[in-house]
Design a protein around this motif. Structure first.
Motif, short mmCIF file in Angstrom:
data_model
loop_
_atom_site.label_atom_id
_atom_site.label_comp_id
_atom_site.label_asym_id
_atom_site.label_seq_id
_atom_site.Cartn_x
_atom_site.Cartn_y
_atom_site.Cartn_z
N LEU A 89 0.76 -1.12 -0.05
CA LEU A 89 0.23 -0.01 -0.16
C LEU A 89 0.97 1.33 0.13
O LEU A 89 0.53 2.25 -0.52
CB LEU A 89 -0.89 0.04 1.09
N ASN A 90 2.12 1.12 0.48
CA ASN A 90 3.01 2.33 0.43
C ASN A 90 3.41 2.64 -0.70
O ASN A 90 4.15 3.88 -0.90
CB ASN A 90 4.12 2.07 1.59
N ARG A 91 3.44 1.72 -1.71
CA ARG A 91 4.12 2.10 -3.03
C ARG A 91 3.07 1.88 -4.15
O ARG A 91 3.69 1.85 -5.35
CB ARG A 91 5.34 1.42 -2.95
N THR A 92 1.96 1.77 -3.94
CA THR A 92 0.98 1.58 -5.02
C THR A 92 0.00 2.83 -5.25
O THR A 92 -0.58 3.28 -4.20
CB THR A 92 0.09 0.22 -4.56
N VAL A 93 -0.12 3.15 -6.56
CA VAL A 93 -1.07 4.07 -6.70
C VAL A 93 -2.41 3.44 -6.80
O VAL A 93 -2.65 2.54 -7.29
CB VAL A 93 -0.99 4.88 -7.93
N ILE A 94 -3.39 4.03 -5.88
CA ILE A 94 -4.88 3.50 -5.75
C ILE A 94 -5.71 4.52 -6.18
O ILE A 94 -5.58 5.79 -5.54
CB ILE A 94 -4.84 2.72 -4.36
N VAL A 95 -6.70 4.40 -6.83
CA VAL A 95 -7.99 5.15 -7.13
C VAL A 95 -9.31 4.45 -6.53
O VAL A 95 -9.27 3.38 -6.32
CB VAL A 95 -8.08 5.77 -8.40
N GLY A 96 -10.27 5.36 -6.00
CA GLY A 96 -11.11 4.80 -5.66
C GLY A 96 -12.60 5.46 -6.26
O GLY A 96 -12.52 6.68 -6.57
N VAL A 97 -13.56 4.75 -6.14
CA VAL A 97 -14.92 5.13 -6.61
C VAL A 97 -15.90 4.84 -5.39
O VAL A 97 -16.01 3.99 -5.00
CB VAL A 97 -15.48 4.11 -7.96
N GLY A 98 -16.84 6.13 -5.26
CA GLY A 98 -17.57 5.93 -4.11
C GLY A 98 -19.15 6.11 -4.55
O GLY A 98 -19.65 6.74 -5.45
N GLN A 99 -19.79 5.68 -3.28
CA GLN A 99 -21.33 5.62 -3.62
C GLN A 99 -22.01 6.06 -2.30
O GLN A 99 -21.88 5.34 -1.43
CB GLN A 99 -22.01 4.71 -4.29
N ARG A 100 -22.57 7.23 -2.28
CA ARG A 100 -23.37 7.51 -0.95
C ARG A 100 -24.64 6.85 -0.75
O ARG A 100 -25.43 6.76 -1.58
CB ARG A 100 -23.63 8.89 -0.94
N ARG A 101 -24.90 6.11 0.38
CA ARG A 101 -26.14 5.46 0.53
C ARG A 101 -26.86 6.11 1.77
O ARG A 101 -26.74 5.46 2.80
CB ARG A 101 -25.75 4.24 0.83
N PRO A 102 -27.57 7.16 1.82
CA PRO A 102 -28.22 7.84 2.78
C PRO A 102 -29.45 6.82 3.23
O PRO A 102 -30.19 6.26 2.64
CB PRO A 102 -28.84 9.15 2.12
N LYS A 103 -29.60 7.11 4.56
CA LYS A 103 -31.05 6.40 5.14
C LYS A 103 -32.17 7.19 4.81
O LYS A 103 -32.24 8.41 5.12
CB LYS A 103 -30.86 6.15 6.57
N VAL A 104 -32.97 6.77 4.24
CA VAL A 104 -34.30 7.24 3.64
C VAL A 104 -35.50 7.11 4.27
O VAL A 104 -36.32 7.78 4.58
CB VAL A 104 -34.51 7.22 2.01
N THR A 105 -35.38 5.75 4.32
CA THR A 105 -36.70 5.24 5.05
C THR A 105 -36.49 4.52 6.44
O THR A 105 -34.98 4.23 6.58
CB THR A 105 -37.61 4.12 4.24
N PRO A 106 -37.18 4.33 7.56
CA PRO A 106 -36.67 3.46 8.58
C PRO A 106 -36.35 1.99 8.22
O PRO A 106 -35.43 1.49 8.94
CB PRO A 106 -38.27 3.34 9.35
N GLU A 107 -36.87 1.58 7.10
CA GLU A 107 -36.20 0.03 6.94
C GLU A 107 -34.83 0.12 6.35
O GLU A 107 -34.24 -0.96 6.34
CB GLU A 107 -37.17 -0.59 5.85
N ASP A 108 -34.49 1.34 5.86
CA ASP A 108 -33.13 1.31 5.22
C ASP A 108 -31.92 1.19 6.16
O ASP A 108 -32.14 1.53 7.35
CB ASP A 108 -32.81 2.52 4.66
#
Length: 162
Positions: free
Chosen positions: A130-149
């Motif tokens: 990890l100290n010598r590797t270029v890493i990129v990330g993709v994210g996705q937000r998952r908000p709580k919308v309903t009580p079941e989420d």
């Protein structure tokens, strides 16, 4: 570009992180007319899983200090600790951009562009790659919308650039 092109971008999936959020604050602009600043703390039960790294985030070990610019772009600046399954502690600083809200009626805006570039400090041994590797990330937000989420969280998928 072909697979034999030395300048072609090649990558491999290395791990995912699920980050559960604890608290969120927006402090507003520090200077008149400046961008808004925020704080989002990392909660409990955050998981790291994948082909090259597995473990958890250390509960309450860090936070994101986002800056929300006037153009709607959110600049991410997160710091936290990973504890690998073998007990190794790995520091991560994650910088990135979130923008382009996608609004669905009755739901909070979701962001189609959520990209980051993490930086790591890992101990000698099986995680030092990890100290010598270029890493990129993709994210996705998952908000709580309903009580079941599920609780408010984000998912990140990380790729090593080969």
């Amino acid at each position: 570009m072909t697979d034999n092109d030395p300048l072609a971008l090649r990558y491999e999936h290395v791990f995912d992180i699920r980050i559960n959020f604890d608290r969120r604050w927006m402090t507003g602009a520090i200077h008149q007319g400046g961008p808004n600043h925020g704080y989002t703390s990392i909660g409990e039960g955050c998981k790291v899983s994948g082909p090259r790294l597995n473990g958890t985030l250390v509960d309450h070990s860090g936070a994101d200090w986002p800056v929300v610019r006037a153009d709607g772009v959110v600049e991410l600046n997160a710091h936290y600790m990973i504890q690998a399954d073998d007990g190794a502690l790995i520091y991560i600083r994650n910088l990135g951009y979130v923008h382009g809200p996608l609004q669905r009626p009755g739901y909070p805006p979701l962001t189609p562009y959520f990209r980051c570039t993490p930086y790591f400090r890992a101990p000698d041994g099986p995680h030092e790659w990890l100290n010598r590797t270029v890493i990129v990330g993709v994210g996705q937000r998952r908000p709580k919308v309903t009580p079941e989420d599920e609780p408010d969280h984000s998912l990140f998928r990380y790729y090593a650039v080969l």
